[in-house]
Scaffold this motif. Structure first.
Motif, mmCIF file in Angstrom:
data_model
loop_
_atom_site.group_PDB
_atom_site.id
_atom_site.type_symbol
_atom_site.label_atom_id
_atom_site.label_comp_id
_atom_site.label_asym_id
_atom_site.label_seq_id
_atom_site.Cartn_x
_atom_site.Cartn_y
_atom_site.Cartn_z
ATOM 1 N N UNK A 89 5.055 6.750 -9.878
ATOM 2 C CA UNK A 89 5.065 7.465 -8.563
ATOM 3 C C UNK A 89 6.504 7.923 -8.153
ATOM 4 N N UNK A 90 7.381 7.123 -8.336
ATOM 5 C CA UNK A 90 8.817 7.673 -7.898
ATOM 6 C C UNK A 90 9.364 8.985 -8.600
ATOM 7 N N UNK A 91 8.500 9.129 -9.913
ATOM 8 C CA UNK A 91 9.034 10.504 -10.630
ATOM 9 C C UNK A 91 8.420 11.547 -10.201
ATOM 10 N N UNK A 92 7.209 11.247 -9.165
ATOM 11 C CA UNK A 92 6.708 12.414 -8.815
ATOM 12 C C UNK A 92 7.323 13.462 -7.834
ATOM 13 N N UNK A 93 7.559 14.641 -7.987
ATOM 14 C CA UNK A 93 8.369 15.544 -7.043
ATOM 15 C C UNK A 93 7.849 15.322 -5.653
ATOM 16 N N UNK A 94 8.711 15.377 -4.769
ATOM 17 C CA UNK A 94 8.206 15.328 -3.412
ATOM 18 C C UNK A 94 8.152 14.058 -2.667
ATOM 19 N N UNK A 95 8.011 12.855 -3.733
ATOM 20 C CA UNK A 95 7.973 11.498 -3.153
ATOM 21 C C UNK A 95 9.334 10.755 -3.111
ATOM 22 N N UNK A 96 9.743 10.294 -1.722
ATOM 23 C CA UNK A 96 10.830 9.962 -1.614
ATOM 24 C C UNK A 96 10.748 8.221 -1.528
ATOM 25 N N UNK A 97 9.687 7.738 -1.809
ATOM 26 C CA UNK A 97 9.468 6.324 -1.553
ATOM 27 C C UNK A 97 8.161 5.764 -1.952
ATOM 28 N N UNK A 98 8.062 4.642 -2.318
ATOM 29 C CA UNK A 98 6.791 3.960 -2.367
ATOM 30 C C UNK A 98 6.677 2.846 -1.787
ATOM 31 N N UNK A 99 5.555 3.042 -0.835
ATOM 32 C CA UNK A 99 5.385 1.775 0.260
ATOM 33 C C UNK A 99 4.390 0.694 -0.500
ATOM 34 N N UNK A 100 3.268 0.481 0.201
ATOM 35 C CA UNK A 100 2.407 -0.684 -0.288
ATOM 36 C C UNK A 100 1.612 0.016 -1.312
ATOM 37 N N UNK A 101 1.377 -0.700 -2.323
ATOM 38 C CA UNK A 101 0.670 -0.415 -3.794
ATOM 39 C C UNK A 101 -0.019 -1.696 -4.098
ATOM 40 N N UNK A 102 -1.341 -1.213 -4.161
ATOM 41 C CA UNK A 102 -2.412 -2.271 -4.640
ATOM 42 C C UNK A 102 -3.395 -1.736 -5.751
#
Length: 344
Positions: free
Chosen positions: A260-273
């Protein structure tokens, strides 16, 4: 936000690597429609059903052969092995029902479909293993207190070898298919069959002792078989308990975060379940994106994130992706209105 009802046919695949994979990936038609995903789900359930019915046939034949030898020999060690093999064969019934239910589409009452039926089948399997352990142990103790001779020792030895061969074949088949389709219940059933094979070999020890005139050898081996069944019970119960509690391999969470962090436009990953529904995974994730991005841009990022997850996480069938705006100094938390709804 990515639509959770859009699906992908690549669950269980790793991210494509290399020029050839990238080229074929682009040339291969991609479908995110429900029909493609349903076909994949039905195929995995069909494979599980095939594994169950083939296992039932093999173990059923093995148990019939062993039962015939028990009747003429009076061996309680072989009786315990036969009871366990019979119970193992019959576990195909609840698991088969679960796979059939799992092929049904979601409804307005069962909105996550019927995949959880596999977890219920896992409970039945654990209870069946426990019952076979109690029966085998009780029979062995009874014979230990009242020793009796074992006859037709060569036939007992051959039946033990037949039990080992049948169970080991079934164990390899179930475990392989179970891991490929992500069914914890089928893997637990395979581990159960594998231990049955080892207990069948233990019957040979009882037969050898009986051949030497040691009457206690047969019931003592029966007790050893009971102990082995108890160990299988512990492992199977732990596996089913973890699935019921929505436990997943932490490595899958790490992989999902990294992708997810490698997806263009993603600045951060919050809650992940991540959670299992039968032998399929579902995901829920909150991503941080540019707060000035348009709704269309935020949605496009969410769709690309879901796409990346479907390729990276084995057996993932759907992901609900929520886009949060990146915080700016002095701005109130946009989720503040939900704070009083958080669990205490």
């Amino acid at each position: 936000m990515s639509d959770p009802h859009r699906h992908h046919p690549h669950d269980g695949h790793r991210p494509p690597a290399g020029r050839w994979h990238r080229l074929t990936h682009r040339l291969t038609p991609h479908s995110h429609e429900s029909a493609a995903k349903v076909d994949s789900a039905l195929e995995s359930s069909a494979r599980g059903l095939r594994a169950l019915w083939v296992s039932l046939a093999v173990l059923g034949a093995t148990a019939i052969v062993q039962a015939a030898v028990v009747l003429v020999s009076g061996s309680v060690a072989l009786l315990g092995d036969t009871v366990h093999n019979t119970a193992d064969a019959l576990t195909a019934v609840p698991l088969g029902i679960a796979f059939v239910l799992g092929r049904r589409a979601a409804t307005r009452r069962f909105t996550y479909d019927y995949g959880r039926a596999e977890d219920l089948a896992g409970i039945v399997i654990v209870l069946t293993i426990a019952a076979s352990a109690i029966l085998a142990g009780w029979t062995a103790v009874d014979r230990l207190l009242d020793p009796r001779p074992v006859t037709h020792v060569p036939a007992v030895a051959l039946a033990a070898l037949a039990g080992f061969a049948g169970n080991e074949w079934v164990a390899r088949y179930r475990i392989r298919v179970g891991r490929e389709i992500g069914s914890a219940a089928l893997v637990a059933d395979g581990l159960h069959a594998r231990t049955d094979g080892y207990t069948s070999l233990a019957v040979l020890l009882g037969a050898g002792g009986a051949a030497l005139g040691w009457r206690l050898a047969d019931p003592l081996v029966g007790l050893a078989i009971t102990a082995a069944i108890a160990l299988v019970l512990r492992d199977a119960a732990r596996e089913v308990f973890r699935r019921l509690m929505d436990a997943v391999d932490p490595a899958l969470v790490d992989r999902a975060e990294r992708v997810l962090r490698e997806v263009p436009g993603v600045r951060g990953v919050g809650e992940l379940r991540l959670r299992w529904v039968g032998h399929r995974l579902r995901a829920e994730v909150a991503l941080v994106v540019d707060g000035e991005a348009t709704v269309r841009r935020a949605h496009a990022i969410a769709v690309e994130a879901e796409h990346a997850l479907l390729h990276a996480v084995p057996r993932l069938t759907a992901a609900l992706v929520h886009a949060d705006p990146a915080p700016v100094p002095g701005e109130a938390d946009p989720h503040l209105a939900l704070a009083h709804h958080a669990p205490g």
